[in-house]
Design an enzyme around this catalytic site. Structure first.
Site, PDB file in Angstrom:
ATOM      1  N   GLU A  38     -12.300  11.375  23.654  1.00  0.00           N
ATOM      2  CA  GLU A  38     -12.391  10.054  23.021  1.00  0.00           C
ATOM      3  C   GLU A  38     -11.837  10.141  21.584  1.00  0.00           C
ATOM      4  OE1 GLU A  38     -16.529   9.125  22.567  1.00  0.00           O
ATOM      5  OE2 GLU A  38     -16.200   6.997  22.158  1.00  0.00           O
ATOM      6  N   LYS A 108     -13.420   0.745  25.999  1.00  0.00           N
ATOM      7  CA  LYS A 108     -14.797   1.203  26.247  1.00  0.00           C
ATOM      8  C   LYS A 108     -15.770   0.028  26.394  1.00  0.00           C
ATOM      9  CE  LYS A 108     -18.136   4.541  24.302  1.00  0.00           C
ATOM     10  NZ  LYS A 108     -18.365   5.486  23.165  1.00  0.00           N
ATOM     11  N   CYS A 141     -16.956   8.130  27.209  1.00  0.00           N
ATOM     12  CA  CYS A 141     -18.215   8.626  26.648  1.00  0.00           C
ATOM     13  C   CYS A 141     -19.465   7.910  27.185  1.00  0.00           C
ATOM     14  CB  CYS A 141     -18.144   8.559  25.131  1.00  0.00           C
ATOM     15  SG  CYS A 141     -19.208   9.812  24.346  1.00  0.00           S
ATOM     16  N   VAL A 168     -22.618  14.106  21.735  1.00  0.00           N
ATOM     17  CA  VAL A 168     -23.448  14.884  20.814  1.00  0.00           C
ATOM     18  C   VAL A 168     -24.717  15.382  21.500  1.00  0.00           C
ATOM     19  CG1 VAL A 168     -22.564  13.822  18.721  1.00  0.00           C
ATOM     20  CG2 VAL A 168     -24.464  12.734  19.930  1.00  0.00           C
TER      21      VAL A 168
END
Lengths: 260, 260
Positions: A38, A108, A141, A168
């Site tokens: 991304e 997205k 993501c 993350v």
């Protein structure tokens, strides 16, 4: 079909450096399809649209042009996340380019956390592309956490889910195994590595990019920090057969009348 | 709230033995809710409806009566899979009984493999039950592979997914972690153990019953073979809050206009 992902550490605000690295790491990559993370040309941790302005590109602009060149040079399709600007709106987008010149832009659908302050929610809807006798589906993501993303793409025929990520947390890599099984598809998650800071916030990305097969096996997985191109041979046709037992067709067994 | 599962090895055709074992293993269980495996009073590997006849029970019959008695005796809610007969139809059903007398019957929506020759597809739809300030949702075994099952229950408010299973493959236990995360709910999977044979087919069930929390942590998991009651304390209210970041509501962030 030789498919892979490029896992690397994009540098915030350093587009030229990022494009150089992508160009070098894809040299002689010998793939049919390679998925990149991304926002891999710009970095991730912007604080304002002003910071994003010079790093953004239109769908027929500088960044798509760059990927088109690499696609032609290496004779491979490329899927990559980039910072798209359309009129006054910024999108967290993903580009698919094939050597034939075919191009698809996916924006997205599900924005994560502070992205909501910086980007417009994607308005493209979920997209697929026919490529080399396979059907690709695109997601970015945080789309992973909504089972409807992978489901929608798979119901439209996608056999390989191309997933560009800046993760993350470590849950997604495991969840993509479930996405493979529940839709009987391949998934390619290209996640970035490294740490970014913008003065007020710091993020460390978790790497572990991976490719899963329709039975939920991990065909290849990178580690948490390496910059690497990893490639495997797959047969997309395996994902076309949804008979997971002699009597169970994964999609025809759905009982929509009972679903919310 | 003290919740648990009973993992054990039901014996095919030996109802009395199975009920005795359930009764003993639940003695002084000190739970608010306990989940039992699929078809746990009858066994699983029937070859014909004739074999199933004497093991079946109506929704107000012998088997529901048994669980009602245990529920009252132990002052705990019970969720358990059983062989239901309604008119001429057999269902792979799941009963919920509370000490208050509240009873819900759920009929398995997605039949697996040879079950299709023996059972009618569930016609109850997905069901929830309010119990002790929590909302329970019900699902049976193969329902797990369809993300719509857990999704539908969770959208209707279920905070604890009670999942009765006879699993022969190991994918589901991992997938239930994803079901927890994508819906931010607790899950209790009660799987059986042991091996069954009916002369032409043999199945070994994989145990590993587990309880997961809304963040996808495994709170407790049994091993592959033990017969055991395992219990943990949970706070169902954790599952009520769908804000998984300050800016992301897991359900309100859904963009239904883009889903198939």
């Amino acid at each position: 079909m030789r498919v892979g992902f490029l896992q690397f550490n994009p540098q915030l605000f350093h587009e030229k450096q990022n494009l150089n690295k992508i160009s070098k790491m894809l040299q002689n990559c010998n793939t049919d399809l390679v998925v990149l993370p991304e926002l891999c040309t710009s970095g991730y941790l912007f604080k304002s649209n002003i910071e994003m302005e010079s790093l953004s590109s239109t769908a027929d602009g500088r960044i798509p042009g760059f990927f088109k060149n690499i696609s032609e040079r290496e004779n491979t399709a490329i899927v990559a996340g980039f910072l798209e600007k359309d009129e006054e709106l910024f999108f967290n987008s993903q580009i698919f380019v094939a050597p034939s010149g075919n191009q698809v832009i996916y924006r997205k659908t599900h924005l994560f956390f502070n992205e909501k302050d910086l980007f417009s929610p994607g308005n493209s809807g979920f997209k697929i592309a026919h490529y080399n006798d396979a059907i690709l589906g695109f997601m970015v993501c945080f789309d992973w956490i909504f089972p409807e993303s992978a489901r929608t793409l798979s119901l439209r025929g996608a056999e390989i889910l191309c997933h560009s990520a800046n993760l993350v947390l470590p849950f997604c890599q495991k969840a993509m195994i479930t996405r493979s099984i529940e839709n009987h598809v391949f998934t390619i998650t290209s996640n970035r590595v490294g740490t970014e800071t913008n003065g007020t916030q710091e993020l460390t990305f978790t790497g572990m990019s991976q490719i899963t097969d329709p039975s939920g096996n991990i065909l290849v997985r990178a580690d948490k920090t390496e910059e690497v191109l990893l490639v495997v041979d797959i047969d997309p046709e395996v994902a076309r057969n949804k008979m997971i037992t002699e009597k169970n067709h994964l999609f025809e067994d759905r009982r929509k009348e009972f679903y919310e």
